[in-house]
Each structure stands twice: as structure tokens, then as C-alpha cells.
Design a protein around this motif. Structure first.
Motif, short mmCIF file in Angstrom:
data_model
loop_
_atom_site.label_atom_id
_atom_site.label_comp_id
_atom_site.label_asym_id
_atom_site.label_seq_id
_atom_site.Cartn_x
_atom_site.Cartn_y
_atom_site.Cartn_z
N ALA A 177 0.83 -1.22 0.00
CA ALA A 177 0.00 0.00 0.00
C ALA A 177 0.86 1.27 0.00
CB ALA A 177 -0.98 0.00 1.17
N PHE A 178 2.01 1.20 -0.65
CA PHE A 178 2.95 2.31 -0.78
C PHE A 178 3.42 2.85 0.56
CE2 PHE A 178 0.48 2.24 -4.72
CZ PHE A 178 1.50 2.03 -5.63
N THR A 179 3.49 1.97 1.55
CA THR A 179 4.06 2.31 2.85
C THR A 179 5.58 2.26 2.71
OG1 THR A 179 2.18 1.33 3.95
CG2 THR A 179 4.16 1.67 5.28
N PRO A 180 6.30 3.30 3.10
CA PRO A 180 7.75 3.31 2.88
C PRO A 180 8.48 2.27 3.73
CG PRO A 180 7.08 5.22 4.16
CD PRO A 180 5.82 4.53 3.74
N GLU A 181 9.42 1.59 3.08
CA GLU A 181 10.33 0.67 3.76
C GLU A 181 11.73 1.26 3.63
OE1 GLU A 181 12.32 -3.66 3.09
OE2 GLU A 181 10.18 -3.47 2.59
N SER A 182 12.27 1.73 4.75
CA SER A 182 13.55 2.43 4.76
C SER A 182 14.66 1.50 5.24
CB SER A 182 13.45 3.64 5.69
OG SER A 182 14.68 4.33 5.77
N ARG A 183 15.78 1.50 4.51
CA ARG A 183 16.91 0.64 4.88
C ARG A 183 18.23 1.40 4.71
NH1 ARG A 183 15.47 -4.25 0.91
NH2 ARG A 183 14.10 -2.72 0.04
N ARG A 184 19.14 1.14 5.61
CA ARG A 184 20.52 1.59 5.46
C ARG A 184 21.30 0.37 5.02
NH1 ARG A 184 24.94 1.11 8.42
NH2 ARG A 184 23.77 0.33 10.19
N LEU A 185 21.92 0.45 3.85
CA LEU A 185 22.62 -0.69 3.28
C LEU A 185 24.10 -0.37 3.09
CD1 LEU A 185 19.92 -1.54 0.60
CD2 LEU A 185 20.38 -2.81 2.70
N PRO A 186 24.98 -1.37 3.18
CA PRO A 186 26.41 -1.11 2.94
C PRO A 186 26.65 -0.73 1.47
CG PRO A 186 26.01 -3.46 3.27
CD PRO A 186 24.71 -2.76 3.53
N SER A 187 27.62 0.13 1.26
CA SER A 187 27.89 0.63 -0.10
C SER A 187 28.24 -0.48 -1.08
CB SER A 187 28.97 1.71 -0.08
OG SER A 187 30.15 1.19 0.48
N GLU A 188 28.68 -1.65 -0.58
CA GLU A 188 28.99 -2.76 -1.47
C GLU A 188 27.75 -3.26 -2.21
OE1 GLU A 188 29.88 -3.26 2.06
OE2 GLU A 188 31.66 -2.11 1.55
N LEU A 189 26.57 -2.99 -1.66
CA LEU A 189 25.33 -3.42 -2.29
C LEU A 189 24.77 -2.39 -3.27
CD1 LEU A 189 23.49 -5.11 0.72
CD2 LEU A 189 24.85 -6.18 -1.09
N LEU A 190 25.46 -1.27 -3.41
CA LEU A 190 25.00 -0.23 -4.33
C LEU A 190 25.04 -0.76 -5.75
CD1 LEU A 190 24.06 2.69 -4.25
CD2 LEU A 190 26.42 3.37 -4.66
N ASP A 191 24.00 -0.50 -6.47
CA ASP A 191 23.86 -0.93 -7.86
C ASP A 191 25.04 -0.44 -8.69
OD1 ASP A 191 22.96 -1.38 -10.48
OD2 ASP A 191 20.88 -0.98 -9.91
N ASP A 192 25.60 -1.31 -9.54
CA ASP A 192 26.75 -0.96 -10.38
C ASP A 192 26.48 0.18 -11.34
OD1 ASP A 192 28.38 -2.83 -9.24
OD2 ASP A 192 28.11 -4.33 -10.81
N ARG A 193 25.22 0.47 -11.62
CA ARG A 193 24.92 1.55 -12.56
C ARG A 193 25.14 2.92 -11.95
NH1 ARG A 193 19.77 3.68 -12.24
NH2 ARG A 193 18.69 2.91 -10.43
N ILE A 194 25.27 2.99 -10.62
CA ILE A 194 25.56 4.27 -9.96
C ILE A 194 27.07 4.34 -9.79
CG2 ILE A 194 25.22 5.66 -7.90
CD1 ILE A 194 22.53 4.13 -7.56
#
Length: 161
Positions: free
Chosen positions: A57-74
């Protein structure tokens, strides 16, 4: 990420199906903000991801993730004149052509807007849609930095029909 830099990244992703293309569903997904307050514990070795999904229901799910998981396109490349950021195409789509790069300066930030639609790998099933906002700034920043107006906006959104 291609190189480590003192940058702060926030990714806001909204996902939906045809069911939320009109009326109440569309209003709920359009209410998702382009930027939110950063979590206190965010460091330059992590990034902030917020997902708004139709199934929740478009309820925000907020996460702090390690930079190693950052998408390669960024990509953040370090140069003598400062970090340069580039955001590649969402989900590997290449139909948008050239993707500009932006040199980051202290106290400035960029907002990158993209969207896409897709179906299953076999081409069967309902369409799925995603709108994604990538906010990038040089650290240190205030926790509410991405709730303001960016210094630069790269809008690569297209009509999703």
C-alpha cells in the motif's frame, strides 16, 4: 560503485502494477516523495534506500545498506577536481541514449530521475512499473538535505503508457 568517495546516496524507488495506474492507487504512488530525511546512522560507507511498493500500500520501507550493495549503474569516479557521478539506465534499459555525468562540489547535490516498465522474461504477464530517484551529495550534509531543492536535476523519465 567504481570508487569510494565522501558522498551520501539516497535511492527512492516506487513500484506498481496496472492496478495503481488510476484513481486511488495513482494518488497513493504519486504521494511518494522524491527525497526523505536521512537516517542518523548513515555513513559514507552506506547508502539509504526507501522503497514504496504497491503490495505494501505504498508504505515506505527504509533501509541503510552497505555501499557494497550499491547498484553498479551508480558510478562515482574520483578526479582531482572532485567526484563525478553518473547513473546508468534503470534495469539495463538502453533506449534513453547518452547518460550525462555530473561533477559534485561541496555543499551541492544532484537528483537523478528515471522510470521503466517491464513484464516477465517470457513476455507474459502484467506490466510492472518503477520510478526511481537517486539523490547524491558530498558529505557532510544535513539529515534533511534531500527534502530541499537540488542544485541539478537529471530527468530521464519517459512516458510509460
Amino acid at each position: 560503485m567504481s570508487a569510494i568517495a565522501d558522498v551520501v546516496i539516497q535511492i527512492v524507488r516506487v513500484s506498481w502494477t496496472k492496478a495503481s495506474r488510476g484513481a486511488e492507487g495513482a494518488a497513493a504512488r504519486r504521494a511518494a516523495p522524491l527525497g526523505l530525511v536521512l537516517p542518523d546512522e548513515l555513513t559514507t560507507a552506506s547508502f539509504h534506500q526507501v522503497v514504496f511498493d504497491e503490495t505494501d500500500a505504498f508504505t515506505p520501507e527504509s533501509r541503510r545498506l552497505p555501499s557494497e550493495l550499491l547498484d553498479d549503474r551508480i558510478r562515482i569516479d574520483i578526479h582531482d577536481a572532485g567526484p563525478v557521478v553518473r547513473v546508468g539506465p534503470l534495469f539495463g534499459f538502453t533506449y534513453r541514449g547518452y547518460h550525462p555525468s555530473v561533477r559534485l562540489r561541496p555543499g551541492r547535490w544532484v537528483r537523478w530521475l528515471q522510470n521503466a516498465r517491464w513484464t516477465s522474461a517470457t513476455g507474459h504477464g502484467d506490466w510492472r512499473y518503477t520510478a526511481e530517484t537517486v539523490n547524491v551529495a558530498i558529505a557532510p550534509v544535513e539529515l534533511g538535505v534531500f527534502m530541499g531543492e537540488p542544485d541539478k536535476v537529471i530527468d530521464e523519465r519517459v512516458s510509460l503508457r
